[in-house]
Design an enzyme around this catalytic site. Structure first.
Site, PDB file in Angstrom:
ATOM      1  N   LYS A 104       0.836  -1.215  -0.015  1.00 50.49           N
ATOM      2  CA  LYS A 104       0.005  -0.101   0.022  1.00 50.49           C
ATOM      3  C   LYS A 104       0.870   1.248  -0.174  1.00 50.49           C
ATOM      4  O   LYS A 104       0.384   2.088  -0.300  1.00 50.49           O
ATOM      5  CB  LYS A 104      -0.981  -0.111   1.216  1.00 50.49           C
TER       6      LYS A 104
HETATM    7  C1  LIG Z   1      -4.335  -4.504   1.157  1.00 52.37           C
HETATM    8  C2  LIG Z   1      -3.573  -5.653   1.087  1.00 52.37           C
HETATM    9  C3  LIG Z   1      -3.950  -6.770   0.184  1.00 52.37           C
HETATM   10  C4  LIG Z   1      -5.222  -6.739  -0.717  1.00 52.37           C
HETATM   11  O1  LIG Z   1      -4.940  -5.984  -1.766  1.00 52.37           O
HETATM   12  P1  LIG Z   1      -6.333  -5.090  -2.489  1.00 52.37           P
HETATM   13  O2  LIG Z   1      -5.673  -4.023  -3.368  1.00 52.37           O
HETATM   14  O3  LIG Z   1      -7.286  -4.552  -1.451  1.00 52.37           O
HETATM   15  O4  LIG Z   1      -6.855  -6.240  -3.217  1.00 52.37           O
HETATM   16  C5  LIG Z   1      -3.071  -7.825  -0.045  1.00 52.37           C
HETATM   17  N1  LIG Z   1      -2.078  -8.135   0.655  1.00 52.37           N
HETATM   18  C6  LIG Z   1      -1.691  -7.237   1.691  1.00 52.37           C
HETATM   19  C7  LIG Z   1      -0.491  -7.498   2.488  1.00 52.37           C
HETATM   20  C8  LIG Z   1      -2.429  -6.132   1.925  1.00 52.37           C
HETATM   21  O5  LIG Z   1      -2.175  -4.935   2.603  1.00 52.37           O
END
Ligand SMILES: *Cc1c(COP(=O)(O)O)cnc(C)c1O
Length: 485
Positions: free
Chosen positions: A108
């Site tokens: 993120k």
């Molecule tokens: C947010 C997240 C996901 C999922 O990603 P999306 O874009 O919500 O599908 C997968 N793995 C981790 C570690 C995350 O923080």
């Protein structure tokens, strides 16, 4: 370039306005009117930031390209530990795209390092960002927003409801404009509280008198989606450079999926002309998405499980709405599906729409399968993966078994294994360590794999005390922040 609502609202707005708005007035999600096409071959020697600029410039008006450039330069200046932000781990027929070299050791960071830069340049008002978090998103957002002039961020997390590392990450947060509050209650209470704040007209009016406007940083924001397309392109071009692929050869993608933002950004890169192959959407035991891709029915009537891959514990994946638009190119249809989802908790795609998902596959991993996968990957390749990446890896194996595919494949690794030291240690069959710090040390001793410094340094930084509040006090603390401006 204008942006429109996936549900067809008549108003079309600029990228910058869409970033501030977040959600469209009719509840839809913003999409660009055109998907620009690029000849990616031209960028084989580009570094990450240059490629990011070449891709993102085409999503804003020509007059705004300098602004976009400044966002990328500032947002990605020193927030990642790798020169080109990512790393790639190569094996014979698959590679792993490490997306966890940012400030919070999870993917993120890519979007949340840029979103504050977009917001800063989008509005003359002071912004107050409100975020409810179950642990990870809030920290990633604060890192992005810290010390950005004109913007404050308030993060609400469940008191004693986050892991030791997550708590430390928030307690050691720097920046006078970052504010953290522990809510007496669980994550849902925090989230409901934030939603209520956005609905309080009086609060908005009082803040407006101070030239302050509420906004959010959640994953439906178009400013979070677009930056995530870049690492698909960078990853592809790197594999060409390393002679794993010849340019033009399809590369299959496996993504551990929750809110569907990450995988959708990959699809966007494909639509821009990147030669990607099939999309393999990996779910954990909360398998609403894998069912959807297999059967064409989105149905939230099912139990909700808390798993060891918590960022994928989601039943309503909001970015699916954008996917529906890409499939149908029909706002009315999208609005219809969303209405059925809101009213009945289920919708079924018509045959025509379902047939458009030919290059999509969905699989899911049980908890035990994901755990075994961490061990299998470590034993076979001497490489540690986190529980989210493990889910993806299980699904990749299932895909190969089901389709016989021998294509080169890129698995997205969304978090550092050191963010989930207990689960990973347990998977490797040694689980005595109690505290996160000990678990991390033990994992490091066992495997020798490098601990990200953003994690190892947590225990040496000074901590702010918890501010514990009842959810009914949220309005009051928000107003206090607004008045400080
Ligand atoms: C947010 C997240 C996901 C999922 O990603 P999306 O874009 O919500 O599908 C997968 N793995 C981790 C570690 C995350 O923080």
């Amino acid at each position: 370039m204008k942006y429109f609502s996936s549900r067809g609202h008549k108003e079309k707005i600029s990228f910058w306005q869409a970033v501030i708005q977040g959600l469209a007035p009719d509840g839809g999600l913003y999409l660009p009117e055109e998907i620009p096409e690029l000849d990616f071959r031209r960028y084989q020697d580009a570094d990450y930031r240059t490629l990011a600029f070449e891709m993102l410039r085409s999503f804003v008006d020509p007059d705004d390209e300098d602004k976009m450039k400044a966002c990328i330069e500032e947002g990605y200046r020193d927030s990642f530990s790798k020169e080109n932000l990512i790393d790639i781990h190569e094996e014979e027929d698959f590679s792993i795209l490490e997306l966890y070299h940012g400030q919070t050791a999870a993917f993120k960071d890519f979007a949340l390092s840029l979103l504050p830069q977009f917001m800063k340049r989008a509005s003359d008002e002071n912004l107050l960002i409100l975020t409810a978090t179950s642990g990870d998103t809030g920290k990633a957002a604060m890192e992005g927003f810290k010390n950005v002039p004109g913007i404050d961020i308030a993060v609400f997390y469940p008191y004693q409801g986050v892991s030791e590392i997550q708590h430390l990450q928030m307690a050691t947060q720097e920046g006078d404009n970052t504010h953290t509050f522990a809510i007496q209650g669980n994550f849902d209470d925090a989230q409901r509280g934030v939603k209520n704040l956005f609905l309080q007209e009086e609060l908005r009016e009082r803040l407006a008198k101070n030239n302050c406007r509420l906004s959010s940083a959640n994953s439906i924001n178009i400013g979070r989606l677009l930056p995530q397309s870049v690492y698909y392109a960078y990853g592809y071009l790197q594999l060409v450079k390393r002679k794993k692929l010849t340019y033009g050869e399809p590369l299959d993608i496996v993504v551990p999926t929750g809110n569907f933002g990450d995988i959708l950004a990959g699809y966007l890169a494909k639509k821009m002309g990147l030669p990607l192959g099939d999309f393999i959407c990996a779910s954990n035991k909360n398998n609403v998405l894998s069912d959807f891709l297999q059967k064409g029915v989105y149905d939230i009537h099912r139990p909700f499980y808390k798993t060891t891959s918590p960022s994928m514990d989601i039943l309503v994946s909001s970015n699916v709405e954008r996917f529906l638009y890409f499939l149908t190119e029909d706002c009315k249809k999208v609005a219809d599906f969303q209405e059925q989802l809101a009213e009945k908790g289920v919708y079924q795609l018509d045959r025509e729409t379902k047939e458009k998902m030919k290059d999509w596959y969905g699989y899911f991993a049980e908890e035990a399968e994901a755990k075994e996968e961490i061990q299998r990957i470590y034993e076979n390749y001497h490489y540690l993966i986190d529980p989210h990446t493990a889910v993806a890896s299980v699904c990749y194996e299932k895909h190969k078994k089901e389709t016989g595919s021998k294509r080169q494949t890129l698995i997205l690794s969304t978090a550092s294994p050191y963010k989930f030291p207990h689960t990973v240690l347990e998977a490797l069959n040694c689980e005595e360590a109690l505290k996160d710090k000990e678990a991390i040390e033990k994992l490091h001793q066992l495997t020798g794999q490098e601990v990200p410094s953003v994690i190892s340094s947590l225990w040496t930084k000074s901590q702010r005390p918890d501010r514990v509040i009842a959810s009914k006090e949220m309005g009051k603390v928000v107003e206090e922040i607004g008045e400080l401006k």
